[in-house]
Design a protein around this motif. Structure first.
Motif, short mmCIF file in Angstrom:
data_model
loop_
_atom_site.label_atom_id
_atom_site.label_comp_id
_atom_site.label_asym_id
_atom_site.label_seq_id
_atom_site.Cartn_x
_atom_site.Cartn_y
_atom_site.Cartn_z
N PRO A 177 18.17 -30.69 10.51
CA PRO A 177 18.20 -30.25 9.11
C PRO A 177 16.94 -29.56 8.61
N PHE A 178 15.75 -30.05 8.96
CA PHE A 178 14.53 -29.48 8.42
C PHE A 178 13.77 -28.63 9.42
N ASN A 179 14.40 -28.31 10.54
CA ASN A 179 13.82 -27.40 11.52
C ASN A 179 14.41 -26.01 11.33
N GLY A 207 8.90 -38.61 0.87
CA GLY A 207 8.65 -38.97 2.25
C GLY A 207 7.48 -39.89 2.52
N PHE A 208 6.61 -39.47 3.46
CA PHE A 208 5.54 -40.30 3.99
C PHE A 208 4.26 -40.11 3.18
N PRO A 212 7.87 -38.20 9.11
CA PRO A 212 7.99 -38.45 10.55
C PRO A 212 9.00 -37.51 11.22
N ASN A 213 9.14 -37.66 12.53
CA ASN A 213 10.16 -36.94 13.28
C ASN A 213 11.54 -37.14 12.66
N HIS A 214 12.43 -36.17 12.84
CA HIS A 214 13.79 -36.27 12.32
C HIS A 214 14.47 -37.58 12.69
N ASP A 215 14.33 -37.98 13.96
CA ASP A 215 15.08 -39.13 14.46
C ASP A 215 14.34 -40.45 14.30
N CYS A 216 13.19 -40.42 13.67
CA CYS A 216 12.41 -41.65 13.48
C CYS A 216 13.21 -42.64 12.63
N LEU A 217 13.34 -43.86 13.12
CA LEU A 217 14.05 -44.90 12.38
C LEU A 217 13.04 -45.61 11.47
N CYS A 221 15.00 -40.82 9.34
CA CYS A 221 14.18 -40.01 8.45
C CYS A 221 14.95 -38.81 7.90
N SER A 222 15.59 -38.01 8.77
CA SER A 222 16.26 -36.79 8.31
C SER A 222 17.45 -37.10 7.41
N THR A 223 18.14 -38.21 7.65
CA THR A 223 19.27 -38.61 6.79
C THR A 223 18.78 -38.87 5.38
#
Length: 350
Positions: A141-143, A229-230, A304-309, A330-332
């Motif tokens: 999504p954010f790439n 976000g972070f 964080p990375n898209h897939d970071c939980l 993160c991306s969700t």
């Protein structure tokens, strides 16, 4: 708590702002005092202590001696102003994409649906991590591919912004190491490949075009919100406008101006880090009020990375303080927050 700006400047700002009244149900606005983290300080324990105090209190602090030269910071602001000075039809040629790259017009973003009559009285420009269209990572999504003004329109503009994007990420990583220590984690906890290895890092140039804000009429430069976000770095010019509210549930809410300090970044925590820390660290409500002057700022959002939980950190939970939120990718999380606050792109085709 250290003094952040020269005493005379602090007094001048307080004199201007301390007694300012807002119409409507708001309390008088004062000037905030925030902790200052010196990234060149060899005493890491002092830096950790100051940062921890700030994160427990309001989630806002200054960072100085961060390694980006004042000359280059000044140049980034000069180049940003050059873009916003372009005719609107030229800027609309690079209207933001669904991947959040490019120009965001006036009123495009609506951060406080409850209190704003219109969207934010600001325009912006998004620059992310550049991912070519033929790269499988571009599906996330954010790439995506960055979009740029034509080089003939603004020579050297792209190179300046790409350099700043790269240098600002290094500042965030340094701050993240101090945050990790403040949370009793290993110093490199956030440096792990699955967290900040391929971060979602978005540079956003902002221009507030001089509209005078009036909270009683729902008019704001930027509506009240907490960042998604972070961590966010913010560089500003010398025009006051940013305000924070330490207690969003207070009636009335108490708003404090954050004094711009030349060469410093204002740093604040986002909702994702508050969630990660089980609400131990704070993501604080903030907004921008326009006073009739043009105002420029540069925000740098790092996630964080898209897939970071994102799930409760091991040092932030106990039997008496169990996790308050379920794990989420993160991306969700970010995708929903952006969708909730930005205009539908189809509106610009009508």
């Amino acid at each position: 708590m250290p003094k952040l700006a020269p005493k005379r400047r602090q007094k001048d700002q307080k004199k201007k702002m301390e007694n300012q009244k807002q119409t409507g149900p708001e309390a008088p606005i004062k000037v905030s005092t925030l902790n200052c983290i010196n990234l060149s300080n060899p005493d890491i324990h002092q830096s950790v202590s100051l940062l921890k105090q700030a994160c427990l209190d309001c989630g806002f602090f200054y960072v100085v001696n961060h390694g980006i030269s004042q000359e280059f910071m000044d140049e980034v602001f000069v180049q940003s102003k050059k873009f916003f000075d372009l005719p609107l039809d030229e800027k609309m040629k690079i209207l933001r994409s669904e991947k959040h790259r490019g120009y965001t017009p006036l009123l495009d973003e609506h951060l406080d649906l409850e209190n704003q009559v219109h969207g934010d009285y600001k325009e912006g420009y998004y620059i992310g991590v550049n991912v070519p269209e033929n790269d499988p990572e571009s599906e996330k999504p954010f790439n995506g591919r960055n979009v740029w003004p034509e080089s003939g329109v603004l020579p050297g503009w792209r190179e300046t912004m790409e350099k700043f994007h790269h240098e600002a990420l290094e500042v965030v990583k340094e701050v993240a190491r101090i945050i990790a220590l403040a949370l009793d984690l290993e110093v490199d906890f956030f440096d792990k490949p699955d967290i900040l290895g391929k971060p979602i890092a978005i540079l956003r140039l902002l221009h507030y075009e001089g509209k005078i804000s009036d909270p009683s009429k729902g008019i704001y430069g930027a509506g009240a919100h907490s960042d998604f976000g972070f961590v966010t770095l913010l560089a500003t010019d010398d025009v006051m406008g940013l305000q924070i509210c330490r207690d969003k549930d207070a009636k009335p809410q108490i708003w404090e101006y954050v004094t711009p300090i030349k060469g410093a970044f204002i740093v604040n925590l986002g909702d994702m880090l508050e969630r990660w820390s089980n609400c131990i660290f704070k993501s604080t409500l903030h907004r921008v009020l326009g006073n009739g002057q043009d105002r420029y700022s540069i925000a740098y959002f790092v996630e964080p990375n898209h897939d970071c939980l994102v799930e409760c950190l091991p040092t932030c939970k106990s039997e008496n303080n169990p996790p308050k939120f379920p794990p989420i990718r993160c991306s969700t999380y970010l995708s929903q927050r952006y969708k909730d606050t930005h205009a539908d792109l189809n509106a610009y085709n009508k």
